[in-house]
Scaffold this motif. Structure first.
Motif, PDB file in Angstrom:
ATOM      1  N   HIS A   1       0.876  -1.177   0.000  1.00  0.00           N
ATOM      2  CA  HIS A   1       0.000   0.000   0.000  1.00  0.00           C
ATOM      3  C   HIS A   1       0.907   1.220   0.000  1.00  0.00           C
ATOM      4  CE1 HIS A   1      -3.206   2.758   0.728  1.00  0.00           C
ATOM      5  NE2 HIS A   1      -2.853   3.022   1.969  1.00  0.00           N
TER       6      HIS A   1
ATOM      7  N   HIS B   1      -4.484   3.813  -9.237  1.00  0.00           N
ATOM      8  CA  HIS B   1      -3.794   2.976 -10.231  1.00  0.00           C
ATOM      9  C   HIS B   1      -3.247   3.817 -11.377  1.00  0.00           C
ATOM     10  CE1 HIS B   1      -7.675   3.529 -12.232  1.00  0.00           C
ATOM     11  NE2 HIS B   1      -7.097   3.128 -13.348  1.00  0.00           N
TER      12      HIS B   1
ATOM     13  N   ARG C   1       0.691   5.029 -11.600  1.00  0.00           N
ATOM     14  CA  ARG C   1       1.724   3.998 -11.630  1.00  0.00           C
ATOM     15  C   ARG C   1       3.068   4.526 -12.123  1.00  0.00           C
ATOM     16  NH1 ARG C   1       3.583  -0.044 -15.292  1.00  0.00           N
ATOM     17  NH2 ARG C   1       4.323  -1.906 -14.180  1.00  0.00           N
TER      18      ARG C   1
ATOM     19  N   LYS D   1       8.812   5.708  -4.928  1.00  0.00           N
ATOM     20  CA  LYS D   1       7.953   4.883  -5.780  1.00  0.00           C
ATOM     21  C   LYS D   1       8.785   3.864  -6.545  1.00  0.00           C
ATOM     22  CE  LYS D   1       4.557   6.717  -8.213  1.00  0.00           C
ATOM     23  NZ  LYS D   1       3.819   7.672  -9.088  1.00  0.00           N
TER      24      LYS D   1
ATOM     25  N   GLN E   1       8.133  -0.014  -6.037  1.00  0.00           N
ATOM     26  CA  GLN E   1       7.585  -0.706  -7.198  1.00  0.00           C
ATOM     27  C   GLN E   1       8.496  -1.861  -7.613  1.00  0.00           C
ATOM     28  OE1 GLN E   1       7.052   2.643  -9.877  1.00  0.00           O
ATOM     29  NE2 GLN E   1       4.840   2.642  -9.550  1.00  0.00           N
TER      30      GLN E   1
ATOM     31  N   ALA F   1       7.635  -4.569  -5.313  1.00  0.00           N
ATOM     32  CA  ALA F   1       6.356  -5.176  -5.685  1.00  0.00           C
ATOM     33  C   ALA F   1       6.505  -6.095  -6.897  1.00  0.00           C
ATOM     34  CB  ALA F   1       5.328  -4.085  -5.963  1.00  0.00           C
TER      35      ALA F   1
ATOM     36  N   TYR G   1      -1.230  -4.265  -5.354  1.00  0.00           N
ATOM     37  CA  TYR G   1      -1.243  -2.877  -4.888  1.00  0.00           C
ATOM     38  C   TYR G   1      -2.619  -2.595  -4.284  1.00  0.00           C
ATOM     39  CZ  TYR G   1       3.021  -1.760  -7.556  1.00  0.00           C
ATOM     40  OH  TYR G   1       4.302  -1.698  -8.036  1.00  0.00           O
TER      41      TYR G   1
ATOM     42  N   LYS H   1      -3.053  -5.784  -9.722  1.00  0.00           N
ATOM     43  CA  LYS H   1      -1.747  -6.397  -9.904  1.00  0.00           C
ATOM     44  C   LYS H   1      -1.368  -6.258 -11.375  1.00  0.00           C
ATOM     45  CE  LYS H   1      -0.816 -10.352  -7.783  1.00  0.00           C
ATOM     46  NZ  LYS H   1      -0.644 -11.821  -7.486  1.00  0.00           N
TER      47      LYS H   1
END
Length: 282
Positions: A209, A217, A220, A239, A243, A246, A253, A265
């Motif tokens: 998160h 979204h 991104r 970020k 990211q 992730a 997310y 995702k």
């Protein structure tokens, strides 16, 4: 209310209220012809932003991610300026799950701007009181310091009404905190100097998160940061860092503000592969 699981960690999105903020401010220097392809905008150049806390049920705990915009906390002028069409109904959401605010053990505050922190307190008669009286309210030490001593810019969003009644419940951390097994908070800065994110891991599954360094979204792209960010050149590498994390973990997310998706995702090519949509009217 939408629900999902990350391994054995259960997530439920509560009704924290609705705002409509200027799209240009929400996408900073990105031209409208670009961002408007990614996220709907109304004829007043506003985009819808939910303020919906995420209830986490895990390890015998009931935890909230942020608290909503509150109820009865905003003036008519503030409601108009922030495009508020609905105030917090978190207590009602909890009741449908058989819970009360006193059942919340921890409130995990990514930051303390009014649209995240106003739900921490409410009016009882002429007195402001804590909503989640039995909860630890966790935030970064930097964020807590700025909340209590805002600067000329941040005083517009850090309100004493949102911290004074809960000051004895606040627990702070420096860089990272293990909230409980599989759930961590990490200080990033960027959107605010004390801004933090969350990671959740259970049974080989991961979610992240990014709070307001990636509020929807449509944000991104690492360069698509908010004009509201106090430190945009901190938001961008933060970020990029998370990211990459992730992508490595094939993570979901999670979103607090997104009016379209609760969670998504992407694959390594940037294609949206999985999504949990918000039910309209919720």
């Amino acid at each position: 209310m939408e629900t999902m699981k990350i391994g054995e960690i259960e997530l439920v999105w509560l009704n924290g209220g609705d705002t409509h903020m200027d799209g240009g401010a929400m996408f900073g220097v990105v031209p409208k012809p670009l961002w408007s392809k990614k996220y709907p905008v109304n004829d007043r150049n506003q985009i819808e932003l939910r303020c919906d806390p995420i209830l986490i049920r895990w390890n015998g705990l009931h935890m909230l991610v942020d608290s909503g915009i509150g109820s009865g906390k905003l003036t008519d002028k503030q409601k108009r300026n922030y495009g508020v069409t609905e105030e917090t109904k978190v207590e009602e959401s909890l009741a449908t799950l058989g819970l009360q605010p006193t059942d919340i053990n921890k409130v995990l505050m990514t930051h303390l701007h009014f649209d995240h922190a106003s739900g921490l307190t409410k009016w009882e008669g002429d007195k402001l009181v804590s909503v989640f009286k039995n909860a630890e309210i966790i935030t970064s030490a930097i964020e807590w310091d700025e909340m209590r001593q805002p600067n000329i810019r941040s005083k517009n969003t850090y309100w004493k009404e949102n911290w004074e009644p809960v000051s004895d419940q606040v627990v702070t951390f420096e860089q990272s905190l293990d909230v409980t097994d599989g759930i961590q908070m990490h200080h990033t800065g960027g959107h605010s100097n004390g801004h933090s994110i969350l990671t959740l891991t259970s049974n080989g599954e991961t979610a992240i998160h990014l709070a307001d360094i990636m509020p929807t979204h449509a944000h991104r792209n690492p360069l698509w940061v908010l004009a509201y960010d106090d430190y945009p050149m901190t938001s961008i590498p933060a970020k990029q860092k998370w990211q990459a994390f992730a992508e490595e973990k094939d993570a979901w997310y999670l979103f607090y503000h997104d009016a379209i998706y609760r969670a998504v995702k992407w694959d390594q090519e940037g294609h949206l592969t999985h999504k949990v949509k918000r039910a309209k009217g919720v």
